[in-house]
Design a protein around this motif. Structure first.
Motif, mmCIF file in Angstrom:
data_model
loop_
_atom_site.group_PDB
_atom_site.id
_atom_site.type_symbol
_atom_site.label_atom_id
_atom_site.label_comp_id
_atom_site.label_asym_id
_atom_site.label_seq_id
_atom_site.Cartn_x
_atom_site.Cartn_y
_atom_site.Cartn_z
ATOM 1 N N LEU A 17 0.799 -1.383 -0.242
ATOM 2 C CA LEU A 17 -0.046 0.028 0.014
ATOM 3 C C LEU A 17 0.810 1.498 -0.047
ATOM 4 O O LEU A 17 0.425 2.153 -0.588
ATOM 5 N N VAL A 18 1.886 1.068 0.757
ATOM 6 C CA VAL A 18 2.922 2.251 0.838
ATOM 7 C C VAL A 18 3.708 2.582 -0.584
ATOM 8 O O VAL A 18 3.615 3.674 -0.947
ATOM 9 N N LEU A 19 3.968 1.586 -1.065
ATOM 10 C CA LEU A 19 4.387 1.586 -2.660
ATOM 11 C C LEU A 19 3.528 2.024 -3.726
ATOM 12 O O LEU A 19 3.892 2.750 -4.482
ATOM 13 N N GLN A 20 2.394 1.658 -3.346
ATOM 14 C CA GLN A 20 1.051 2.202 -4.277
ATOM 15 C C GLN A 20 0.721 3.723 -4.199
ATOM 16 O O GLN A 20 0.527 4.199 -5.371
ATOM 17 N N ILE A 21 1.194 4.168 -3.120
ATOM 18 C CA ILE A 21 0.851 5.748 -2.976
ATOM 19 C C ILE A 21 2.092 6.521 -2.829
ATOM 20 O O ILE A 21 1.938 7.739 -2.767
ATOM 21 N N ARG A 32 3.758 3.099 -12.946
ATOM 22 C CA ARG A 32 3.705 2.302 -11.578
ATOM 23 C C ARG A 32 3.201 0.858 -11.607
ATOM 24 O O ARG A 32 1.967 0.715 -11.785
ATOM 25 N N PRO A 33 3.849 -0.054 -11.073
ATOM 26 C CA PRO A 33 2.958 -1.302 -10.936
ATOM 27 C C PRO A 33 2.111 -1.457 -9.978
ATOM 28 O O PRO A 33 1.787 -0.664 -8.939
ATOM 29 N N ASP A 34 1.191 -2.377 -10.053
ATOM 30 C CA ASP A 34 0.189 -2.584 -9.153
ATOM 31 C C ASP A 34 0.726 -3.520 -7.889
ATOM 32 O O ASP A 34 0.496 -4.560 -7.798
ATOM 33 N N TRP A 35 1.410 -2.847 -7.030
ATOM 34 C CA TRP A 35 1.935 -3.436 -5.823
ATOM 35 C C TRP A 35 1.008 -4.367 -4.817
ATOM 36 O O TRP A 35 1.328 -5.631 -4.773
ATOM 37 N N VAL A 36 -0.345 -3.893 -4.774
ATOM 38 C CA VAL A 36 -1.183 -4.370 -3.850
ATOM 39 C C VAL A 36 -1.624 -5.698 -4.689
ATOM 40 O O VAL A 36 -1.708 -6.886 -4.190
ATOM 41 N N LEU A 37 -1.967 -5.362 -6.149
ATOM 42 C CA LEU A 37 -2.464 -6.779 -6.739
ATOM 43 C C LEU A 37 -1.270 -7.840 -6.949
ATOM 44 O O LEU A 37 -1.542 -8.966 -6.538
ATOM 45 N N LEU A 38 -0.087 -7.548 -6.742
ATOM 46 C CA LEU A 38 1.141 -8.297 -6.929
ATOM 47 C C LEU A 38 1.275 -9.131 -5.552
ATOM 48 O O LEU A 38 1.495 -10.204 -5.869
ATOM 49 N N VAL A 39 1.126 -8.490 -4.629
ATOM 50 C CA VAL A 39 1.095 -9.023 -3.157
ATOM 51 C C VAL A 39 0.168 -9.874 -2.898
ATOM 52 O O VAL A 39 0.131 -11.152 -2.391
ATOM 53 N N ILE A 58 -10.865 -5.639 1.759
ATOM 54 C CA ILE A 58 -10.214 -4.555 2.743
ATOM 55 C C ILE A 58 -9.091 -3.959 1.995
ATOM 56 O O ILE A 58 -8.917 -2.536 2.327
ATOM 57 N N CYS A 59 -8.113 -4.321 1.464
ATOM 58 C CA CYS A 59 -7.024 -3.666 0.772
ATOM 59 C C CYS A 59 -7.543 -2.807 -0.314
ATOM 60 O O CYS A 59 -7.095 -1.656 -0.279
ATOM 61 N N GLY A 60 -8.557 -3.095 -0.962
ATOM 62 C CA GLY A 60 -9.140 -2.168 -1.885
ATOM 63 C C GLY A 60 -10.017 -1.086 -1.519
ATOM 64 O O GLY A 60 -9.711 0.184 -1.545
ATOM 65 N N LEU A 66 -6.788 5.898 0.654
ATOM 66 C CA LEU A 66 -5.463 6.486 0.382
ATOM 67 C C LEU A 66 -5.387 7.250 -0.641
ATOM 68 O O LEU A 66 -4.779 8.326 -0.713
ATOM 69 N N LEU A 67 -6.239 6.774 -2.052
ATOM 70 C CA LEU A 67 -6.128 7.449 -3.086
ATOM 71 C C LEU A 67 -7.225 8.511 -3.552
ATOM 72 O O LEU A 67 -7.216 9.368 -4.383
ATOM 73 N N GLY A 68 -8.284 8.514 -2.404
ATOM 74 C CA GLY A 68 -9.187 9.426 -2.512
ATOM 75 C C GLY A 68 -10.195 9.127 -3.610
ATOM 76 O O GLY A 68 -10.632 10.216 -4.183
ATOM 77 N N THR A 69 -10.387 7.992 -4.082
ATOM 78 C CA THR A 69 -11.404 7.576 -5.134
ATOM 79 C C THR A 69 -12.691 7.441 -4.418
ATOM 80 O O THR A 69 -12.739 7.339 -3.141
ATOM 81 N N ALA A 70 -13.711 7.112 -5.330
ATOM 82 C CA ALA A 70 -14.838 6.887 -4.686
ATOM 83 C C ALA A 70 -14.732 5.350 -3.967
ATOM 84 O O ALA A 70 -14.128 4.557 -4.417
#
Length: 159
Positions: A17-21, A32-39, A58-60, A66-70
């Motif tokens: 999650l930290v790498l994602q943001i 940027r790779p999808d770190w959360v998806l990879l893990v 939950i990760c989503g 964290l990303l401020g999306t809907a």
């Protein structure tokens, strides 16, 4: 013993999650790779009884916050991708790492297309090819992420 295993999985997801943001230059952020998806993909293939669609949801939610999306956009997209992976994990475990990388690319494409579809419904954005660059970078990073997570799992005897 179980708490230590859950802790190691949780730490790897928090790092993803930290790498994602993590801030990146604008030119590199497109790739940027999808770190959360990879893990999540690794832990779902390695320990499907511990990491599954619920953890992906939950990760989503965490990514949405964290990303401020809907709320629910990343949750839904990650849940669908991990569901497809969890339904076929026994077959995918037997593939070589490079074959798994191709499957990860397909899952990444599914994830990004579902994400685009949901964001298009909510905000009427238009498709650009740049949305799919993370699919390629995730595919290229998969062998190293797989190796690192497998080494961590074996070192700490996570089962």
């Amino acid at each position: 013993m179980i708490n230590r295993h859950i802790g190691i999985i949780s730490v790897s997801l928090v790092i993803a999650l930290v790498l994602q943001i993590m801030p990146m230059p604008i030119q590199a952020d497109v790739y940027r790779p999808d770190w959360v998806l990879l893990v999540l993909a690794y832990w779902t293939m390695a320990l499907p009884n511990r990491v599954n669609v619920g953890v992906a949801f939950i990760c989503g939610l965490a990514m949405d916050i964290l990303l401020g999306t809907a709320l629910g956009v990343h949750s839904f997209a990650l849940s669908i991708a991990i569901y497809v992976l969890a339904a076929n994990y026994q077959r995918l475990r037997n593939y070589s790492v490079w074959q798994q990388a191709i499957v990860i690319a397909l899952l990444g494409a599914l994830y990004h297309l579902v994400l685009f579809w949901l964001q298009h419904l909510l905000t009427s954005i238009y498709f650009q090819f740049d949305y799919l660059w993370p699919v390629l970078t995730s595919m290229l990073i998969w062998p190293w992420a797989f190796w690192l997570l497998r080494r961590t799992r074996r070192r700490f005897k996570v089962s």
